[in-house]
Design an enzyme around this catalytic site. Structure first.
Site, mmCIF file in Angstrom:
data_model
loop_
_atom_site.group_PDB
_atom_site.id
_atom_site.type_symbol
_atom_site.label_atom_id
_atom_site.label_comp_id
_atom_site.label_asym_id
_atom_site.label_seq_id
_atom_site.Cartn_x
_atom_site.Cartn_y
_atom_site.Cartn_z
ATOM 1 N N GLU A 1 -38.555 12.915 15.212
ATOM 2 C CA GLU A 1 -39.224 12.081 14.198
ATOM 3 C C GLU A 1 -38.622 12.312 12.806
ATOM 4 O O GLU A 1 -38.450 11.379 12.025
ATOM 5 C CB GLU A 1 -40.734 12.378 14.159
ATOM 6 C CG GLU A 1 -41.480 11.994 15.422
ATOM 7 C CD GLU A 1 -41.669 10.494 15.597
ATOM 8 O OE1 GLU A 1 -41.233 9.722 14.733
ATOM 9 O OE2 GLU A 1 -42.245 10.112 16.633
ATOM 10 N N ARG B 1 -36.715 9.252 10.827
ATOM 11 C CA ARG B 1 -37.375 8.740 9.615
ATOM 12 C C ARG B 1 -36.723 9.292 8.349
ATOM 13 O O ARG B 1 -36.379 8.531 7.442
ATOM 14 C CB ARG B 1 -38.866 9.106 9.629
ATOM 15 C CG ARG B 1 -39.600 8.502 10.805
ATOM 16 C CD ARG B 1 -41.089 8.759 10.729
ATOM 17 N NE ARG B 1 -41.716 8.516 12.034
ATOM 18 C CZ ARG B 1 -42.938 8.064 12.205
ATOM 19 N NH1 ARG B 1 -43.699 7.806 11.174
ATOM 20 N NH2 ARG B 1 -43.433 7.882 13.407
ATOM 21 N N ASP C 1 -36.939 4.780 25.882
ATOM 22 C CA ASP C 1 -36.494 3.588 25.142
ATOM 23 C C ASP C 1 -35.199 3.728 24.333
ATOM 24 O O ASP C 1 -34.135 3.217 24.699
ATOM 25 C CB ASP C 1 -37.645 3.062 24.252
ATOM 26 C CG ASP C 1 -38.358 4.130 23.409
ATOM 27 O OD1 ASP C 1 -37.908 5.278 23.402
ATOM 28 O OD2 ASP C 1 -39.361 3.792 22.752
ATOM 29 N N GLU D 1 -41.095 -3.478 17.226
ATOM 30 C CA GLU D 1 -39.979 -3.812 18.127
ATOM 31 C C GLU D 1 -39.861 -5.311 18.425
ATOM 32 O O GLU D 1 -38.761 -5.855 18.504
ATOM 33 C CB GLU D 1 -40.107 -3.015 19.438
ATOM 34 C CG GLU D 1 -39.772 -1.529 19.305
ATOM 35 C CD GLU D 1 -40.864 -0.684 18.668
ATOM 36 O OE1 GLU D 1 -41.971 -1.214 18.407
ATOM 37 O OE2 GLU D 1 -40.615 0.511 18.432
HETATM 38 C C1 DMJ Z 1 -40.584 4.091 15.388
HETATM 39 O O1 DMJ Z 1 -40.785 5.340 14.817
HETATM 40 C C2 DMJ Z 1 -39.243 3.985 16.045
HETATM 41 O O2 DMJ Z 1 -38.929 2.643 16.235
HETATM 42 C C3 DMJ Z 1 -39.207 4.703 17.369
HETATM 43 O O3 DMJ Z 1 -37.979 4.530 18.027
HETATM 44 C C4 DMJ Z 1 -40.300 4.205 18.258
HETATM 45 N N1 DMJ Z 1 -41.588 4.270 17.639
HETATM 46 C C5 DMJ Z 1 -41.738 3.786 16.288
HETATM 47 C C6 DMJ Z 1 -42.178 2.372 16.147
HETATM 48 O O4 DMJ Z 1 -42.844 1.816 17.177
#
Ligand code: DMJ
Length: 456
Positions: free
Chosen positions: A116, A120, A243, A363
């Site tokens: 994270e 970010r 994902d 997304e």
């Molecule tokens: C975001 O922090 C990023 O896109 C991550 O890859 C997946 N989750 C969240 C948004 O849904």
């Protein structure tokens, strides 16, 4: 023809053509839509500033802020910074950049989630550095990178989940392909910008260690032990925990022109299409399967899985991307907003109240944006208009935007995550904004929508 019959025919023709004109939808006013998204960004950003300034995120219902850890890392401010830059909010962007450059410190004795913090904060620092040239942001990124690197010191080279920013201690070996694989765009960019090779080589080895452990049929599972390299859960899918592993195989191949990553993407996508793709009477979906046998385990797809049309489109497979995005749109329209998990055979939210949640995820907007940029088809603008209209209708409050506890009841919860400003509103804005706002072909977005440019 008798003159009165001629007149009647003439009037009928006029009537019919004006009816047709009335039936045709007026084209969307893209400038107006972009301005509307920008206003929603300011609405949320100002709420954050008023009620949660310096915190990591906003609690829009209780009008307060929350921290992820003992000390705030100003997550919302940093995540939102490049969105402000792209929206042309210059004064706001300049003062936020100054605040971050002056106040942000990573010198804290606390464990953080490597994944994270990388997507970010490291991603946000790197993109804002590239957009502004402010060397202080690159210095912060380099400092953060150095503090995160101990996370790879494990028996397999696969990182643990948490790392202490001060001591370098690491913990929590139960990890997943998504968290391991979704760090190379950021670390690789940092490597290129600082000339430090280890930032590239060590995270790349980690993702190769996961890939090397794919099953005989080419799929990866959900959980893996970073100590032993053993799979702890063989469920294979495109949802949370996996994902962006696939997303980064492709994007790292593109951004770094890395032949290994290209080959890993090329072989992985074959297995994904063979075992996860699911042709159904309601269209094309991608469900769950056992990574070893390929046997279908669940007919679920969700808000997070909706990144995949974007990745397919980026890979050149526009046809499949378009079909899947239509399915995503059906999922969205079932309740006017998408759930965390949707059973596409039953055409219902997956059977547990927890799957009814909506976390303001981006997304589906991301995929609409990619498809619009790559096809120019107004269909994706129309989808974007629906997303914006329903977000405003169901999630907007006087003090920002709130996540939903249930897309069925539309009950709200007291949280607005930083990615709502970094991703959700950025992709919606870029969908409607003039193409020159950001040269789509010259950048690669990290998974948090921070655009990275090959400037080396
Ligand atoms: C975001 O922090 C990023 O896109 C991550 O890859 C997946 N989750 C969240 C948004 O849904």
């Amino acid at each position: 023809m008798h003159s009165s019959s001629f007149l009647k025919l003439f009037l009928l023709t006029i009537l019919c053509s004006s009816f047709t004109v009335a039936q045709q939808k007026a084209p969307l006013d893209k400038n107006r839509m972009a301005a509307e998204v920008r206003a929603e960004f300011l609405h949320s950003w100002n709420a954050y500033k008023q009620y949660a300034w310096r915190a990591d995120g906003l609690r829009p219902l209780s009008k307060s802020g929350y921290r992820w850890y003992d000390v705030s890392l100003f997550m919302t401010a940093l995540d939102a910074l490049d969105t402000m830059i792209l929206m042309g909010l210059k004064e706001e962007a300049d003062s936020t950049r100054e605040f971050i450059a002056t106040n942000l410190s990573f010198d804290h004795d606390m464990y953080v989630k490597n994944f994270e913090i990388t997507i970010r904060l490291l991603g946000g620092l790197l993109s804002s550095y590239q957009l502004t040239g402010d060397a202080r942001l690159l210095a912060l990124a380099d400092d953060l990178g150095t503090r995160l690197m101990p996370v790879f010191k494990t028996p397999t080279g696969i990182p643990y989940v948490d790392v202490n920013l001060k001591t370098g201690a690491i913990r929590n070996p139960k990890t997943n392909p998504g968290e391991v694989g979704t760090i190379l765009l950021e670390f690789g960019t940092l490597s290129k910008l600082t000339g430090k090779r280890e930032y590239y080589d060590i995270p790349k080895r980690a993702v190769m260690e996961v890939y090397r452990r794919r099953s005989a049929i080419g799929l990866v599972g959900t959980w893996i032990d970073a100590n032993t390299g053993e799979w702890l859960d063989p469920d294979s899918h495109l949802s949370a925990c996996i994902d962006s592993y696939y997303e980064y195989l492709l994007k790292c191949a593109i951004l770094f022109d890395d032949k290994d990553l290209r080959q890993m993407w090329d072989s992985s996508i074959v297995a994904v299409k063979k075992y996860l793709a699911h042709e159904t009477p309601t269209g094309l979906w991608f469900g769950h399967a056992d990574m070893n046998t390929g046997k279908r385990t669940k007919t679920w797809f969700g808000a997070l899985d909706a990144f995949f049309p974007a990745v397919l489109a980026l890979s050149g497979d526009i046809k499949t991307a378009k079909r899947l995005q239509e399915s995503c749109f059906k999922m969205w329209n079932k309740h006017g907003i998408e759930p965390e998990q949707f059973d596409y055979i039953r055409r219902e939210v997956a059977p547990d109240p927890k799957w009814e949640r909506y976390f303001l995820n981006p997304e589906i907007m991301e995929s609409a944006y990619y498809l619009y940029r790559l096809t120019g088809e107004p269909r994706y603008l129309e989808m974007g208009a629906t997303f914006l209209k329903n977000l405003k209708r169901y999630c907007r409050v006087d003090t920002g935007y709130a996540e939903l506890a249930s897309v069925v009841t539309k009950e709200r919860t007291d949280r607005m995550e930083s990615y709502f400003l970094a991703e959700t509103l950025k992709y919606l804005y870029l969908l409607f904004a003039p193409g020159e706002t950001l040269d789509f072909k010259s950048i690669v977005f990290n998974t948090e929508a921070h655009p990275l440019r090959r400037s080396w």
